[in-house]
Design an enzyme around this catalytic site. Structure first.
Site, short mmCIF file in Angstrom:
data_model
loop_
_atom_site.label_atom_id
_atom_site.label_comp_id
_atom_site.label_asym_id
_atom_site.label_seq_id
_atom_site.Cartn_x
_atom_site.Cartn_y
_atom_site.Cartn_z
N HIS A 194 0.83 -1.21 0.00
CA HIS A 194 0.00 0.00 0.00
C HIS A 194 0.87 1.26 0.00
CE1 HIS A 194 -3.71 -2.21 0.45
NE2 HIS A 194 -3.20 -2.89 1.46
N ARG A 301 -10.46 5.96 -3.62
CA ARG A 301 -10.25 5.34 -2.32
C ARG A 301 -10.70 6.30 -1.22
NH1 ARG A 301 -5.31 4.69 -5.17
NH2 ARG A 301 -4.99 2.56 -5.91
N ARG A 337 -15.16 3.71 -3.94
CA ARG A 337 -15.06 2.43 -3.22
C ARG A 337 -15.40 2.64 -1.76
NH1 ARG A 337 -9.41 -0.66 -3.14
NH2 ARG A 337 -8.94 0.98 -1.62
N GLU A 437 -11.47 -9.49 -6.17
CA GLU A 437 -10.08 -9.59 -5.75
C GLU A 437 -9.83 -10.85 -4.92
OE1 GLU A 437 -9.26 -6.14 -3.32
OE2 GLU A 437 -11.33 -6.08 -2.64
N ASN A 460 -4.18 -6.52 -7.46
CA ASN A 460 -3.16 -6.54 -6.40
C ASN A 460 -3.44 -7.67 -5.40
OD1 ASN A 460 -2.35 -4.25 -7.69
ND2 ASN A 460 -2.93 -2.84 -6.08
N ASP A 461 -4.69 -7.75 -4.94
CA ASP A 461 -5.04 -8.80 -3.99
C ASP A 461 -5.40 -10.10 -4.69
OD1 ASP A 461 -4.56 -7.73 -1.50
OD2 ASP A 461 -6.49 -6.73 -1.37
N ARG A 471 1.86 -10.02 -0.56
CA ARG A 471 2.45 -9.02 -1.44
C ARG A 471 3.32 -8.01 -0.70
NH1 ARG A 471 -1.26 -4.24 -2.67
NH2 ARG A 471 -3.06 -4.41 -1.31
N CYS A 508 -8.65 -2.27 -12.03
CA CYS A 508 -8.11 -1.10 -11.32
C CYS A 508 -6.84 -1.41 -10.53
CB CYS A 508 -9.16 -0.51 -10.39
SG CYS A 508 -9.73 -1.63 -9.10
#
Length: 576
Positions: A194, A301, A337, A437, A460-461, A471, A508
């Site tokens: 992050h 976000r 989100r 995700e 990403n996830d 990650r 995304c």
């Protein structure tokens, strides 16, 4: 002496500055006896270190201004006087000459002697001056370990600072950037953490997993970092500095070239229209998205409203923030989100959650929202009120099952009904979508696609959970592979299910903004990308070079490839 540390590039760009160690490693103390023939050279080393300390104090004093200048100057002057004090320096020199001690060990012994004298004093003020002794000795230690030349030190004083530390929280990066930090070097971490994602949003060059950074770089060293190559160069040479200046010129020229694409449509070479949306979390991101010609905001976000505060933001505060985003996009769609926090971040958000052994698999995303329905209602009401000012979509993170979407849609309908009853104007229809995700959601998507107005893929996830690779663990960085055959199969499946159902599918995650993956994603059928606005024009430029019809012919070969090596061969045939 120049040396290079290799890590992993996490945020592109280069930065030249003096190292500022957030948690400096302890100064190395060499306890070995000093041979007689090395006494003179060791004395010279110590003299140079003291001179470096004096120069730094003098430069620091010259920079002082404002209300605190006089008070701070008194401490600097006191330290300068200590460096000129024969009782301090001659004692250290004697320990080297007669005691055959190396400079670092002599410094520590003399420090301990003087500190003991101050500690024995009755006067509390005089007793506290032992800290000045410790600070002065530490500054000489730093000078002793530093290998920079006088010219390099002068250059370092003219440039800003680069943070060197083990890890940095995302919430710490914004104030650091505002304070003028030029870049970040971490001895741990991952490029998909992050913090790394936020660094890219802030255009802050970052190198992670530079494992020896804290043990080899000293406070104040001049360093050059390359956030794309993943290099940290300490004591850069004239050739390194020339390369940095060339990069600055080319970067400026490149920015001007890309700016010409801001007003153009996003189309492939064979004319297929592609939608490029922007990920955002700040007013600066919104402005850059508009300037880059984004089709809208594909991921906004909301966590920043909740982090680093003791109380939760109320409905009005959230509404004003979301309204600013919607108005800032001037009628283009904005996908907001809902709160995506877990126990690992909640302690800095006003939420009291139990510690979890594995927050990545714990109460986070939609799970947190459904456990705190009042928190969710407040956020949904704020988003719905903002929908009166422009097109808004709501994206729910960490969805695993259709039942979670049922509950979220019920909360949304309830919130809309209450707002209309209270006289608030809201949009007639606000789309509700799921962030795919979690592998379970990808596999079960065909059964719940009818519950969704749109789909957004969070790679990403998705990569992390599919491959069972943390990650944020730099020791597993080589295993975190978005081009793993299993990941490609899931991506293709999600895109295909969405298209068959007539639902918009966007991506995304970090893959969307990486030009190395653009051809691959187009081949898999993706037509909606959402990325950091800073890379949007580069991706638009890449898309204009690609022929979609030709790329699609390779999709079957990509999905049949059993290994990463075979996938790379197909990509090579695609020209990607």
């Amino acid at each position: 002496m120049r040396f290079v540390l290799t890590g992993s590039g996490a945020s592109r760009g280069m930065a030249l500055g003096r190292a500022r160690l957030q948690h400096p490693s302890r100064y190395l103390v060499d306890e070995r006896p000093l041979p007689e023939d090395e006494v003179d050279s060791e004395l010279d080393r110590l003299k140079r270190a003291i001179e470096i300390a004096r120069e730094e104090l003098a430069l620091l004093r010259d920079k002082l201004h404002g209300a605190m200048a006089r008070e701070v100057a008194e401490f600097i002057d006191a330290h300068s006087l200590m460096l000129a004090d024969r009782e301090l320096t001659s004692g250290i020199f004697d320990l080297i000459r007669r005691g055959r001690m190396r400079a670092s060990a002599a410094l520590n012994l003399q420090r301990d002697r003087l500190v003991a004298v101050f500690e024995a004093m009755d006067d509390p003020y005089l007793r506290s001056r032992k800290e000045d002794v410790e600070h002065v000795i530490a500054r000489v230690h730093a000078g002793l370990q530093r290998e920079s030349s006088s010219a390099e030190r002068k250059l370092a004083e003219r440039v800003g600072e680069i943070l060197v530390t083990d890890t940095v929280a995302p919430s710490e990066l914004v104030p650091l950037a505002e304070l003028g930090v030029l870049g970040v070097v971490l001895s741990s971490g991952s490029r998909v953490s992050h913090g790394a994602i936020l660094a890219r949003s802030l255009h802050l060059p970052m190198v992670v997993a530079a494992h020896e950074a804290l043990s080899t770089i000293h406070d104040g060293d001049l360093i050059l970092i390359d956030g794309e190559a993943g290099e940290v160069i300490a004591h850069p040479s004239s050739a390194d500095l020339a390369r940095f200046r060339t990069w600055q010129r080319e970067s400026l020229q490149r920015s001007r070239q890309l700016a010409l694409l801001a007003e153009r449509d996003t189309r492939t070479h064979d004319g297929a229209e592609i939608a490029l949306y922007a990920n955002a979390e700040s007013a600066a991101d919104i402005a850059l998205a508009r300037a880059s010609g984004a089709a809208g905001i594909g991921l906004y976000r909301t966590e920043f409203l909740f982090l680093q505060r003791r109380e939760l933001p109320d409905e009005e505060e959230q509404f004003l923030a979301y309204r600013e985003v919607v108005l800032g996009m001037g009628g283009l769609p904005v996908t907001i989100r809902t709160l995506d926090l877990g126990a690992d971040k909640a302690d800095s958000s006003g939420l009291a959650l139990d510690d979890e052994e594995n927050p990545a698999l714990g109460v986070r995303g939609v799970r947190l929202s459904l456990r705190h329905p009042e928190l969710m209602r407040t956020q949904l009401r704020a988003i719905l009120r903002a929908s009166a000012y422009g097109p808004v979509r709501i994206l729910v993170p960490m969805i695993c099952a259709a039942e979670e979407m049922h509950q979220m849609r019920a909360l949304l309908k309830e919130s809309a009904r209450d707002l209309r009853s209270a006289g608030h104007e809201i949009a007639e229809n606000v789309e509700l979508g799921a962030m795919i995700e979690v592998p379970a959601a990808a596999i079960a998507l065909a059964g719940m696609i009818h519950e969704l107005d749109f789909v957004s893929i969070g790679t990403n996830d998705l990569v992390q959970y599919t491959l069972a690779v943390d990650r944020n663990n730099d020791h597993l960085a080589n295993l975190y592979d978005p081009l793993h055959p299993a990941v490609l199969c899931l991506l293709a499946q999600i895109i295909a299910i969405g298209k068959r159902a007539g639902k918009r599918v966007s991506l995304c995650g970090e893959m969307a903004g990486d030009r190395k993956h653009t051809a691959l994603l187009l081949a898999l059928g993706l037509t909606d990308f959402s990325m950091h606005p800073g890379v949007l024009l580069e991706v638009r430029e890449m898309i204009a070079r690609l022929d979609l019809a030709k790329l699609r012919k390779h999709s079957a070969a990509l999905l049949r490839a059993p290994t990463r090596e075979r996938i790379d061969r197909v990509l090579a045939r695609m020209g990607a």
